[in-house]
Write an enzyme that holds these catalytic residues in place. Structure first.
Site, short mmCIF file in Angstrom:
data_model
loop_
_atom_site.label_atom_id
_atom_site.label_comp_id
_atom_site.label_asym_id
_atom_site.label_seq_id
_atom_site.Cartn_x
_atom_site.Cartn_y
_atom_site.Cartn_z
N HIS A 71 0.83 -1.21 0.00
CA HIS A 71 0.00 0.00 0.00
C HIS A 71 0.86 1.26 0.00
CE1 HIS A 71 -4.11 -1.86 1.22
NE2 HIS A 71 -3.36 -2.74 0.57
N GLY A 93 5.94 6.58 -4.10
CA GLY A 93 6.21 5.16 -4.20
C GLY A 93 6.69 4.56 -2.89
N ASP A 97 8.38 4.91 -0.30
CA ASP A 97 9.07 5.96 0.45
C ASP A 97 8.68 6.00 1.93
OD1 ASP A 97 6.48 6.82 0.25
OD2 ASP A 97 6.95 8.80 -0.60
N HIS A 128 -0.91 -13.19 -1.11
CA HIS A 128 -2.18 -13.60 -0.48
C HIS A 128 -2.14 -15.03 0.06
CE1 HIS A 128 -4.95 -10.17 -2.18
NE2 HIS A 128 -4.06 -9.75 -1.31
N ASP A 141 3.34 -20.83 0.61
CA ASP A 141 3.27 -21.89 -0.41
C ASP A 141 2.33 -21.44 -1.52
OD1 ASP A 141 0.75 -21.99 0.72
OD2 ASP A 141 1.02 -23.95 1.67
#
Ligand code: HEM
Ligand code: NAG
Ligand code: NAG
Length: 360
Positions: A75, A89, A91, A198, A223
């Site tokens: 994010h 970006g 930062d 995810h 995995d």
């Protein structure tokens, strides 16, 4: 023939060749702490890695804080456009300007991790960008099978918060999600590689009545289970009703995002999605390459030092992955016809109920 060619294209799309050709770096400096690194500049990071593990990650766990540290890095970094006019970006603006960025709808719940990180960030003495992206790299190695991400050191402090509407939402269409990734500099193949994240993820906010609801049945393991489980026929919602951004999931206690579901099914991305199933090194290799790009978005890399050798190594994942108990290939909604579907065995016993992530 056709299969072999597509696999080669997929390997290329994920930059697998970059990994194979990676040079072996000499760790020629011994730090005061006794650890070795290629560059003395990196010595100061070893105690900060220890600080992160003790103060933030409960002694090195792949738990709630590790998961949300990775989400935070995304994010932060995605607040960027290759054509300018968005944020800085990777930062650390999401941490330094947390009041502003936490208020964005897509950042719902992210204040849990910015609040937890803030005092440790102040203690570390790092810039906000270095802190957020080092924390994410350490977090991934706390998960079995997680790759040791690259870490570049020396980001200057962020100058401004990112504007709203840079972070994709699960309710967004595939077209708008891929357009946002493209604007930030990522191809569809790279977007799917980033979604390996995810595999160590759960939702607190999609259905706030059931915080910590995982996206796959192995939420502490890096995995490829999530790429398999998102393709299994949906049966129920983990909460009382479905919420915006959520679609039917195959397992009790598991949440499937609408965005993951659609990306796994549309022709633009279905083969990239399927290609990762039970391909641990292809998946982690692609994730590592694309994360290295994401974690320096907006930075002048010539001014950064490669301190990748301070990042710990995870416990290896010794697959193969399996269908959750009671599932088999007949439950798969296969959307890529150009690749053979991997042959996998099934965990024995009755269909599992996935437990929430503790502390969510
Ligand atoms: C298509 C793009 C994406 C969408 C729509 C999306 C959406 C979401 C949503 C809705 C959640 C649950 C948040 C909550 O309710 O608490 C989540 C969790 C998470 N996401 Fe994504 N995500 C995307 C891409 C990514 C990427 C690229 C990364 C990292 C590289 C990432 C890492 C994570 C992690 C680690 C979590 C779990 C956080 C936790 O368990 O505390 N996501 N994502
Ligand atoms: C960020 O969060 C910390 C801790 O919650 C807080 O002390 C700090 O003032 C916040 N900074 C901004 C600019 O919102
Ligand atoms: C170590 O890092 C510093 C600062 O980025 C750089 O000037 C120097 O060339 C690096 N040394 C080596 C051996 O890579």
């Amino acid at each position: 023939m056709a299969f072999a060619r597509l696999s080669a294209i997929i390997a290329l799309a994920f930059g697998a060749s970059q990994l194979v050709s990676a040079a072996v770096v000499q760790r020629s400096t011994t730090c005061p702490s006794g650890q070795t690194t290629a560059n003395a500049t990196c010595c100061q990071l070893f105690p900060i890695v220890d600080l992160l593990q003790t103060q933030l990650f409960d002694g090195g766990e792949c738990g709630e804080e590790a998961h949300s540290a990775l989400r935070l890095a995304f994010h932060d970094a995605i607040g960027f456009s290759t054509s300018g006019g968005k944020g800085g970006g990777a930062d650390g603006s999401i941490l330094a300007f947390n009041k502003t960025e936490n208020a964005f709808h897509a950042n719902a719940g992210i204040d849990d991790i910015t609040d937890r990180q803030f005092p440790v960030f102040l203690q570390s003495g790092l810039s906000a960008g270095d802190f957020v992206h080092l924390a994410a790299a350490v977090a991934v190695t706390n998960c079995v099978g997680g790759p040791s991400l690259k870490f570049f050191f020396g980001r200057p402090p962020p100058v401004a918060p990112a504007p709203d509407l840079t972070v994709p939402e699960p309710t967004d269409s595939v077209t708008s999600i891929l357009a946002r990734f493209d604007d930030a500099g990522f191809s569809p193949a790279e977007a799917i590689a980033l979604l390996a994240s995810h595999t160590i993820a759960a939702a607190d906010q999609v259905d706030p009545s059931i915080p910590g609801t995982p996206f796959d049945s192995t939420v502490t393991t890096f995995d490829s289970q999530v790429f398999l489980e998102v393709l299994l026929k949906g049966k129920s919602f983990p909460g009382a009703t479905g919420q915006p951004g959520e679609v039917l999931s195959p397992l009790a206690g598991e949440m499937r995002l609408q965005s993951d579901s659609r990306l796994s099914q549309v022709s633009r991305t279905a083969c990239f999605w399927q290609a990762f199933i039970n391909q641990q090194s292809l998946m982690t290799g692609a994730f590592k390459v694309v994360m290295a790009k994401m974690q320096v978005l907006g930075q002048n890399t010539k001014l950064l030092t490669d301190c990748s050798d301070v990042i710990p190594t995870s416990k290896p994942f010794t697959g193969p992955i399996k269908y959750p108990a009671s599932f088999s290939q007949s439950d798969v909604q296969q959307a890529c016809s150009q690749l053979p579907f991997p042959s996998l065995s099934t965990v024995s016993g009755p269909a599992p109920t996935v437990s929430p992530v503790p502390g969510s």
